[in-house]
Design a protein around this motif. Structure first.
Motif, short mmCIF file in Angstrom:
data_model
loop_
_atom_site.label_atom_id
_atom_site.label_comp_id
_atom_site.label_asym_id
_atom_site.label_seq_id
_atom_site.Cartn_x
_atom_site.Cartn_y
_atom_site.Cartn_z
N GLY A 178 0.82 -1.21 0.00
CA GLY A 178 0.00 0.00 0.00
C GLY A 178 0.85 1.26 0.00
N ALA A 179 1.91 1.26 0.80
CA ALA A 179 2.80 2.41 0.85
C ALA A 179 3.57 2.58 -0.46
CB ALA A 179 3.78 2.27 2.02
N LEU A 180 3.96 1.46 -1.09
CA LEU A 180 4.65 1.55 -2.37
C LEU A 180 3.74 2.15 -3.44
CD1 LEU A 180 6.52 -1.87 -2.30
CD2 LEU A 180 7.61 0.38 -2.41
N VAL A 181 2.46 1.80 -3.40
CA VAL A 181 1.51 2.39 -4.35
C VAL A 181 1.37 3.89 -4.09
CG1 VAL A 181 -0.91 2.43 -5.08
CG2 VAL A 181 0.25 0.24 -4.74
N GLU A 182 1.26 4.27 -2.82
CA GLU A 182 1.13 5.71 -2.52
C GLU A 182 2.41 6.46 -2.90
OE1 GLU A 182 -1.25 8.48 0.34
OE2 GLU A 182 -0.21 6.92 1.46
N ALA A 183 3.57 5.83 -2.67
CA ALA A 183 4.82 6.47 -3.07
C ALA A 183 4.86 6.65 -4.59
CB ALA A 183 6.01 5.63 -2.61
N ALA A 184 4.35 5.69 -5.33
CA ALA A 184 4.31 5.80 -6.79
C ALA A 184 3.39 6.93 -7.24
CB ALA A 184 3.86 4.48 -7.41
N GLY A 259 6.07 4.64 5.90
CA GLY A 259 5.91 3.45 6.73
C GLY A 259 4.97 2.48 6.05
N GLU A 260 4.02 1.92 6.82
CA GLU A 260 3.03 1.02 6.25
C GLU A 260 1.73 1.77 5.99
OE1 GLU A 260 2.53 -2.37 8.75
OE2 GLU A 260 4.55 -3.13 8.40
N ARG A 261 1.09 1.46 4.89
CA ARG A 261 -0.16 2.12 4.51
C ARG A 261 -1.19 1.08 4.11
NH1 ARG A 261 0.17 7.84 3.86
NH2 ARG A 261 1.85 8.43 5.27
N ASP A 262 -2.44 1.35 4.49
CA ASP A 262 -3.56 0.52 4.07
C ASP A 262 -4.10 1.07 2.75
OD1 ASP A 262 -5.80 -1.50 5.02
OD2 ASP A 262 -6.83 0.27 4.25
N LEU A 263 -4.35 0.20 1.78
CA LEU A 263 -4.79 0.66 0.46
C LEU A 263 -6.10 1.42 0.53
CD1 LEU A 263 -3.89 -2.16 -2.10
CD2 LEU A 263 -3.22 0.25 -2.19
N ARG A 264 -6.98 1.04 1.45
CA ARG A 264 -8.23 1.78 1.59
C ARG A 264 -7.97 3.22 2.03
NH1 ARG A 264 -13.56 0.51 2.16
NH2 ARG A 264 -13.07 -1.72 2.18
N ASP A 265 -7.03 3.38 2.97
CA ASP A 265 -6.68 4.73 3.41
C ASP A 265 -6.05 5.53 2.26
OD1 ASP A 265 -7.61 4.22 5.95
OD2 ASP A 265 -5.64 3.66 6.75
N VAL A 266 -5.21 4.86 1.48
CA VAL A 266 -4.60 5.53 0.32
C VAL A 266 -5.69 6.01 -0.64
CG1 VAL A 266 -3.10 5.22 -1.70
CG2 VAL A 266 -2.46 4.22 0.51
N TYR A 267 -6.65 5.13 -0.91
CA TYR A 267 -7.75 5.49 -1.81
C TYR A 267 -8.52 6.70 -1.26
CZ TYR A 267 -11.89 5.02 -4.77
OH TYR A 267 -12.91 5.27 -5.65
N ASN A 268 -8.87 6.65 0.03
CA ASN A 268 -9.64 7.74 0.63
C ASN A 268 -8.88 9.06 0.61
OD1 ASN A 268 -11.92 6.20 1.20
ND2 ASN A 268 -11.16 5.57 3.22
N ARG A 269 -7.59 8.99 0.84
CA ARG A 269 -6.78 10.21 0.84
C ARG A 269 -6.71 10.81 -0.58
NH1 ARG A 269 -3.76 8.62 4.49
NH2 ARG A 269 -2.48 7.25 3.20
N ALA A 350 -4.61 1.95 -11.90
CA ALA A 350 -6.00 1.51 -11.69
C ALA A 350 -6.64 2.30 -10.55
CB ALA A 350 -6.03 0.01 -11.39
N LEU A 351 -5.89 2.49 -9.45
CA LEU A 351 -6.43 3.22 -8.31
C LEU A 351 -6.71 4.68 -8.67
CD1 LEU A 351 -5.37 2.94 -4.63
CD2 LEU A 351 -5.48 5.21 -5.66
N MET A 352 -5.77 5.33 -9.35
CA MET A 352 -5.94 6.74 -9.65
C MET A 352 -7.08 7.00 -10.62
SD MET A 352 -4.05 8.39 -7.70
CE MET A 352 -4.47 9.98 -8.40
N TRP A 367 -10.94 12.50 6.38
CA TRP A 367 -9.74 13.19 6.85
C TRP A 367 -9.48 12.74 8.29
CZ3 TRP A 367 -8.48 16.49 10.91
CH2 TRP A 367 -7.24 17.13 10.81
N ALA A 368 -8.29 12.13 8.52
CA ALA A 368 -7.90 11.65 9.85
C ALA A 368 -9.00 10.80 10.48
CB ALA A 368 -7.55 12.82 10.76
N LYS A 369 -9.54 9.88 9.66
CA LYS A 369 -10.58 8.93 10.10
C LYS A 369 -11.92 9.60 10.40
CE LYS A 369 -7.20 5.61 11.89
NZ LYS A 369 -7.16 4.87 10.62
N THR A 370 -12.07 10.86 10.03
CA THR A 370 -13.32 11.59 10.19
C THR A 370 -13.95 11.81 8.83
OG1 THR A 370 -12.50 12.75 12.14
CG2 THR A 370 -14.40 13.72 11.02
#
Length: 393
Positions: A178-184, A259-269, A350-352, A367-370
């Motif tokens: 997930g973090a590698l995808v967000e870094a990309a 660090g570590e990222r959840d793909l769902r969080d990446v998508y939401n962000r 695909a995600l973007m 935003w921040a789980k809100t």
């Protein structure tokens, strides 16, 4: 009639592919020349007193290292203000310990009680922006790690006619897929477009760091000008633009450790930022497919007959062009590249594209789980009293 429509579709696809490929190559070039080109523009040598503002919310991985880097700045006159909407939390406790380790810097922790804006971050910033003792404010997000001279180097760009200086972030230390995808995403199309804008002398509000004068901010409308949106950084840039003050990027990138990222969080962000662009920068939002590889894949396959090649050949060339360009740029910048780069690249695309399609109809973002309803506009901040913060005793 049908043949004419099909031919027009082939031609339009080929034109789209050509524009997208040209944009890729120009933006990669801009990324390579950006540090040298933009550094020459940073000619100011003034170092006025600065109020360092550190909004605090969650104790994420790397929080202490990132916040401590702000207190380690080699800058002559500095105060530090941390602000949180909670009265106590693990992040506040960590911030208190960090301040205690740097007694040479005057520091305060503020409890922000403002509740007027669409964005919780704006509510949190209301207290320190009003309580700061200095006119020049340097705001840093809690996930950004600074080099010791980043503040001094950023200050070089706060010249007459400039209202705000931001920095382009780069992703570091991705530790799972997930973090590698967000870094990309961060080190790929998003960053390339910011490099291109910066090389041309432009800038956008990117809130990882923001350096500005409070007097300019208030003259531009203050919190009343940014309370309506969850994209407070870009709203600030637009407000300053209305009083003829530019927003520019520093020649220095700033480091965001993932660090570590959840793909769902990446998508939401990514969805949140795409919705902000839809609402506040519609031309940028509409142009997003030109910056993505997935639409270029489709354009290559449809437009391939125009140049007499098979669709599979056009797809292969397009894939190799995008992946090799970004891989070479990553090597040049010293960013992490793995053997899984092709899979990460395809997952990113695909995600973007899914995010962009979703953003057309999305009304709620996270935003921040809100969860925030972007249709709510926030009450005007101009009517609020500035004494909304309680300082720790």
């Amino acid at each position: 009639m049908i043949d004419s429509i099909l031919y027009s579709l082939v031609v339009l696809s080929a034109v789209f592919w050509a524009c997208s490929a040209l944009l890729l190559l120009l933006s990669v070039t801009a990324a390579l020349i950006h540090p040298w080109l933009v550094a020459m523009r940073g000619s100011s040598r003034e170092q006025p007193p600065v109020s360092l503002v550190l909004p605090v919310k969650m104790l994420d991985q790397g929080f202490e290292r990132a916040q401590e880097s702000a207190l380690a700045q080699t800058y002559p006159q500095l105060e530090a203000l941390a602000s949180a909407t909670e009265t106590e939390s693990p992040a506040i406790a960590a911030m208190r310990d960090i301040f205690a380790r740097h007694p040479q810097i005057e520091s305060r922790i503020l409890h922000s009680t403002a509740r007027f804006a669409a964005s919780p971050k704006v509510d949190n910033l209301f207290a320190p922006f009003n309580a700061a003792r200095n006119d020049v404010i340097f705001m840093k997000d809690s996930n950004i790690v600074l080099e010791p001279d980043d503040l001094s180097e950023t200050m070089r760009h706060l010249k007459p006619g400039v209202g705000m200086v931001c920095a382009i972030p780069y992703a570091a230390r991705p530790e799972n897929f997930g973090a590698l995808v967000e870094a990309a995403i961060m080190n790929g199309p998003h960053q390339r477009m910011l490099f291109a804008a910066s090389a041309l002398g432009g800038g956008f509000g990117v809130g990882k760091i923001m350096l500005f004068r409070r007097s300019d901010f208030l003259r531009a409308g203050g919190f009343a000008a940014i309370a309506h949106t969850v994209g407070e950084d870009n709203a600030t840039a637009k407000a300053l633009g209305r009083i003829k003050l530019r927003t520019v990027f520093s020649h220095r990138l700033v480091r965001q450790e993932l660090g570590e990222r959840d793909l769902r969080d990446v998508y939401n962000r990514q969805l949140r930022w795409s919705v902000v662009r839809r609402d506040d920068e519609i031309l940028s939002f509409l142009a997003e497919p030109f910056c993505q590889a997935l639409p270029a894949f489709a354009a290559a396959a449809i437009g391939s007959p125009l140049v007499g090649v098979a669709p599979t050949t056009a797809l292969t060339v397009t894939f190799c062009l995008w992946l090799s360009s970004e891989t070479l740029l990553s090597f040049a910048k010293g960013w992490k590249v793995t053997w899984a780069a092709p899979a990460i690249f395809l997952a990113r695309e695909a995600l973007m594209f899914a995010v962009w399609l979703h953003a057309w109809t999305a009304t709620k973002v996270v935003w921040a789980k809100t969860t925030i309803d972007t249709r709510s506009c926030g009450e005007t901040a101009a009517e609020m009293e500035p004494q909304v913060a309680k300082e720790e005793g």
